[in-house]
Design a protein around this motif. Structure first.
Motif, PDB file in Angstrom:
ATOM      1  N   PHE A 297       0.913  -1.282   0.162  1.00  0.00           N
ATOM      2  CA  PHE A 297       0.028   0.024  -0.162  1.00  0.00           C
ATOM      3  C   PHE A 297       0.856   1.242   0.061  1.00  0.00           C
ATOM      4  N   LEU A 298       1.937   1.246   1.042  1.00  0.00           N
ATOM      5  CA  LEU A 298       2.760   2.538   1.092  1.00  0.00           C
ATOM      6  C   LEU A 298       3.570   2.685  -0.067  1.00  0.00           C
ATOM      7  N   ALA A 299       4.016   1.487  -0.567  1.00  0.00           N
ATOM      8  CA  ALA A 299       5.059   1.571  -1.874  1.00  0.00           C
ATOM      9  C   ALA A 299       4.179   2.285  -3.113  1.00  0.00           C
ATOM     10  N   GLY A 300       2.838   1.718  -3.374  1.00  0.00           N
ATOM     11  CA  GLY A 300       2.277   1.720  -4.487  1.00  0.00           C
ATOM     12  C   GLY A 300       1.492   3.309  -4.625  1.00  0.00           C
ATOM     13  N   ALA A 301       1.037   3.843  -3.150  1.00  0.00           N
ATOM     14  CA  ALA A 301       0.211   4.755  -3.251  1.00  0.00           C
ATOM     15  C   ALA A 301       0.703   5.704  -2.978  1.00  0.00           C
ATOM     16  N   ASP A 302       2.077   6.012  -3.199  1.00  0.00           N
ATOM     17  CA  ASP A 302       2.978   7.150  -2.966  1.00  0.00           C
ATOM     18  C   ASP A 302       3.773   7.558  -4.460  1.00  0.00           C
ATOM     19  N   THR A 303       4.445   6.570  -5.071  1.00  0.00           N
ATOM     20  CA  THR A 303       5.233   6.908  -6.031  1.00  0.00           C
ATOM     21  C   THR A 303       4.385   7.102  -7.335  1.00  0.00           C
ATOM     22  N   SER A 304       3.629   6.001  -7.726  1.00  0.00           N
ATOM     23  CA  SER A 304       2.830   6.258  -8.850  1.00  0.00           C
ATOM     24  C   SER A 304       1.970   7.634  -8.772  1.00  0.00           C
ATOM     25  N   PRO A 305       1.229   8.054  -7.820  1.00  0.00           N
ATOM     26  CA  PRO A 305       0.585   8.969  -7.864  1.00  0.00           C
ATOM     27  C   PRO A 305       1.621  10.438  -8.047  1.00  0.00           C
ATOM     28  N   ARG A 306       2.695  10.381  -7.494  1.00  0.00           N
ATOM     29  CA  ARG A 306       3.458  11.479  -7.749  1.00  0.00           C
ATOM     30  C   ARG A 306       4.025  11.550  -8.977  1.00  0.00           C
ATOM     31  N   THR A 307       4.407  10.509  -9.685  1.00  0.00           N
ATOM     32  CA  THR A 307       4.659  10.526 -11.019  1.00  0.00           C
ATOM     33  C   THR A 307       3.397  10.962 -11.889  1.00  0.00           C
ATOM     34  N   THR A 308       2.268  10.528 -11.596  1.00  0.00           N
ATOM     35  CA  THR A 308       1.217  11.086 -12.440  1.00  0.00           C
ATOM     36  C   THR A 308       1.126  12.519 -12.412  1.00  0.00           C
ATOM     37  N   SER A 309       1.033  12.990 -11.078  1.00  0.00           N
ATOM     38  CA  SER A 309       1.063  14.395 -10.965  1.00  0.00           C
ATOM     39  C   SER A 309       2.029  15.301 -11.534  1.00  0.00           C
ATOM     40  N   TRP A 310       3.381  14.636 -11.532  1.00  0.00           N
ATOM     41  CA  TRP A 310       4.656  15.512 -12.067  1.00  0.00           C
ATOM     42  C   TRP A 310       4.188  15.464 -13.624  1.00  0.00           C
ATOM     43  N   ALA A 311       3.759  14.165 -14.200  1.00  0.00           N
ATOM     44  CA  ALA A 311       3.402  14.170 -15.811  1.00  0.00           C
ATOM     45  C   ALA A 311       2.514  15.407 -16.185  1.00  0.00           C
ATOM     46  N   MET A 312       1.388  15.474 -15.559  1.00  0.00           N
ATOM     47  CA  MET A 312       0.447  16.359 -15.619  1.00  0.00           C
ATOM     48  C   MET A 312       1.041  17.877 -15.340  1.00  0.00           C
ATOM     49  N   THR A 313       1.610  17.936 -14.617  1.00  0.00           N
ATOM     50  CA  THR A 313       2.384  19.308 -14.442  1.00  0.00           C
ATOM     51  C   THR A 313       3.196  19.573 -15.440  1.00  0.00           C
ATOM     52  N   GLU A 314       4.205  18.826 -15.912  1.00  0.00           N
ATOM     53  CA  GLU A 314       4.865  18.990 -16.901  1.00  0.00           C
ATOM     54  C   GLU A 314       4.243  19.374 -18.332  1.00  0.00           C
ATOM     55  N   MET A 315       3.383  18.404 -18.435  1.00  0.00           N
ATOM     56  CA  MET A 315       2.430  18.673 -19.739  1.00  0.00           C
ATOM     57  C   MET A 315       1.758  20.021 -19.816  1.00  0.00           C
ATOM     58  N   LEU A 316       1.189  20.213 -18.503  1.00  0.00           N
ATOM     59  CA  LEU A 316       0.571  21.908 -18.412  1.00  0.00           C
ATOM     60  C   LEU A 316       1.384  22.901 -18.780  1.00  0.00           C
ATOM     61  N   PHE A 317       2.767  22.723 -18.474  1.00  0.00           N
ATOM     62  CA  PHE A 317       3.717  23.766 -19.072  1.00  0.00           C
ATOM     63  C   PHE A 317       4.129  23.484 -20.495  1.00  0.00           C
ATOM     64  N   ASN A 318       4.023  22.448 -21.270  1.00  0.00           N
ATOM     65  CA  ASN A 318       4.473  22.048 -22.300  1.00  0.00           C
ATOM     66  C   ASN A 318       3.001  21.773 -23.346  1.00  0.00           C
ATOM     67  N   PRO A 319       2.140  22.631 -23.493  1.00  0.00           N
ATOM     68  CA  PRO A 319       0.824  22.339 -24.130  1.00  0.00           C
ATOM     69  C   PRO A 319       0.998  21.521 -25.526  1.00  0.00           C
ATOM     70  N   ASP A 320       2.173  21.686 -26.134  1.00  0.00           N
ATOM     71  CA  ASP A 320       2.132  20.901 -27.299  1.00  0.00           C
ATOM     72  C   ASP A 320       2.306  19.313 -27.028  1.00  0.00           C
ATOM     73  N   VAL A 321       3.149  19.159 -25.719  1.00  0.00           N
ATOM     74  CA  VAL A 321       3.017  17.747 -25.568  1.00  0.00           C
ATOM     75  C   VAL A 321       1.839  17.241 -25.251  1.00  0.00           C
ATOM     76  N   TYR A 322       1.074  18.015 -24.428  1.00  0.00           N
ATOM     77  CA  TYR A 322      -0.133  17.653 -23.851  1.00  0.00           C
ATOM     78  C   TYR A 322      -1.230  17.395 -25.064  1.00  0.00           C
ATOM     79  N   SER A 323      -1.031  18.219 -26.188  1.00  0.00           N
ATOM     80  CA  SER A 323      -2.094  17.741 -27.468  1.00  0.00           C
ATOM     81  C   SER A 323      -1.564  16.735 -28.051  1.00  0.00           C
TER      82      SER A 323
END
Ligand code: HEM
Length: 491
Positions: A297-323
């Motif tokens: 629980f602890l291993a999976g519920a910290d690392t995967s969400p953090r990666t997801t949040s970072w991916a979303m954040t990076e894409m919001l700063f890079n709209p071409d990537v997002y599209s």
């Protein structure tokens, strides 16, 4: 009197400095490193982002570097070749662990896979994870669980978009990931997305566990201080852990009753682990079953969400990537208008984005500390038994000898080559490599891909407040985004 005090203090300082120098001289076969201060060593040089500070020090001292922190001597590997030396060429000798003081707050710290030596029990646990969780057949049969939890999040987001309310994405993806783990292991949701209290309690507990593990603990450096727990880390860890322990304890108790009554099996991880424990009584007890579930629980519920949040954040700063990601996902969406895991697993650009995110923001930048189990030669140096080894996964993923413009988010760098995070390319090891490599890698790959693809395909997003793009060890996954409108009438 003042003069006398001054002379005495200077004398004591010189004495310790001399001892310190002598000590380093005696261990001269260790790699070079900063001299640090007497007694505390380089503690003050670490700062709030130890992986960055250590990377800077490595520029001066080399690919292998010795750092003294109180009584602990650590060797830091900071280049891809040095990492390969530790995790591949000398994997066997470097795969030990030391149990940190915070872990002793738990009821059965010795049963935790993360701190175990690579012994029979450790092998049995890794085997169980492989057979029941991460082999391709199991991953396939558990796909519906991941679809369901992500669908729950999409429903929640749709409702928020309708109300134009702000969503804390960090908390949402944490809840999705924890529920995915809990449904896979014990067939129940731990968190109800609509109940902000339950989200808050578990998120806070998770952040505490992460923080207490991530912090350099003074009691590890000065074992004499253990009885005092001066940073209060053991107590915080105990309280936070209990929340997860209790959920699993209750599930375990009820399931054992259920099995005694010979009722229909759930067919989840818990059933499999209980069977496995009966077959391997000598090395895999009920305590191990419980520990493994909490650890996962602890291993999976910290690392995967953090990666997801970072991916979303990076894409919001890079709209071409997002599209581009949205376009790629749109092409494989089913007639039902849904994102299916099986269809997105091989999308090259989506995966390039996830890899690039993990390259810049590895959730565990120094991996878990390794320890030498016998004397070993790393590079030109001889490292004694029981030395802590840290591999700076953050630094290797920004090594300019391997990466062009290393601090820039450029997913395209992963297209047209085979570099991935499966532990064979030492310039990119967010999951580690070798025998202690993260056993959850294939599951994390699927879960992060599904979350990112679904969020990008179904919504437009706006960042709601400023994000610290450099990140640091304490970064929680909380950036806040607003789905500004649903596309195609809220798919
Ligand atoms: C993006 C997601 C994840 C990342 C980046 C990640 C990364 C890591 C890293 C760096 C280590 C330490 C490797 C080393 O010491 O060399 C590790 C260990 C571990 N991970 Fe993960 N992990 C992720 C997801 C998961 C998931 C979903 C599970 C679920 C089972 C998991 C279970 C574990 C366990 C049990 C260990 C300890 C292994 C051992 O010491 O033998 N991880 N992970």
């Amino acid at each position: 009197m003042k003069l006398l005090l001054l002379i005495l203090t200077s004398f004591i300082f010189c004495f310790f400095f001399l001892l310190h120098g002598l000590n380093l001289y005696r261990t001269r076969r260790l790699p070079p490193g900063p001299l640090g201060f007497p007694i505390i060593g380089s503690l003050l040089e670490l700062g709030p982002k130890p992986h960055e500070s250590l990377a800077k020090l490595a520029h001066k001292h080399g690919p292998f570097m010795t750092i003294k922190l109180g009584t602990i001597t650590s060797v830091i590997a900071s280049t891809p070749d040095a990492a390969k030396d530790v995790l591949q060429r000398n994997d066997g000798a470097c795969s030990g662990r030391t149990m940190p003081d915070v872990a002793t707050a738990l009821d059965h710290p010795e049963a935790g896979i993360l701190w175990m030596p690579p012994d029979e029990t450790w092998r049995a646990i890794r085997k169980a994870l492989n057979i029941y969780l991460t082999n391709p057949k199991k991953l396939h049969s558990n796909m519906a669980i991941r679809h369901n939890v992500v669908q729950g999040a999409l429903d929640f987001l749709r409702e928020s978009a309708r109300k134009r309310s702000v969503v804390d994405v960090g908390k949402l993806v944490f809840s999705v990931s924890l529920n995915q783990m809990s449904n896979t292991f014990i067939s129940q949701n731990v968190i109800n997305y609509n109940d902000s209290n339950s989200v808050e309690r578990f998120k806070m507990a998770m952040d505490t566990v992460k923080k207490t593990h991530g912090k350099f603990n003074i009691t590890d450096m000065f074992p004499l201080l253990k009885p005092f727990d001066p940073q209060n880390l053991r107590r915080q860890m105990k309280m936070a852990h209990h929340l997860f322990d209790d959920v699993v304890e209750v599930a375990l108790r009820e399931r054992r009753k259920h099995r005694e009554l010979k009722m229909q099996r759930y067919g989840d991880m818990l059933d499999s682990l209980l069977d496995y424990s009966q077959e391997n009584k000598d090395k895999f007890s009920l305590i191990h079953v419980k520990s493994l579930i909490v650890d996962s629980f602890l291993a999976g519920a910290d690392t995967s969400p953090r990666t997801t949040s970072w991916a979303m954040t990076e894409m919001l700063f890079n709209p071409d990537v997002y599209s581009r990601v949205r376009k790629e996902v749109s092409e494989v969406v089913g007639e039902d208008g849904k994102v299916h895991e099986a269809k997105i697993l091989d999308l090259p650009y989506l995966h390039a984005v996830i890899k690039e995110t993990m390259r810049l923001h590895p959730p565990i930048p120094l991996l878990a500390p390794h320890k030498t189990m016998k004397e070993v030669k790393l590079g030109d140096f001889i490292i004694p038994t029981n030395t802590q080894i840290l591999v700076n996964a953050w630094a290797v993923a920004r090594d300019p000898n391997y990466w062009e413009n290393p601090s820039v988010f450029m997913p395209g760098r992963f297209l047209g080559n085979k570099v991935d995070y499966k532990g064979q390319h030492f310039q990119f090891i967010p999951f580690g490599s070798g025998r202690r490599m993260c056993p959850g890698t294939p599951l994390a790959h699927r879960m992060v891909s599904l979350m990112v693809a679904s969020f990008v395909y179904h919504f437009d997003w706006n960042l709601h407040h400023k994000v610290d793009m450099d990140g640091n060890l304490d970064l929680s996954t909380q950036f806040i985004a607003t789905p500004i409108h649903c596309l195609n009438s809220c798919r």
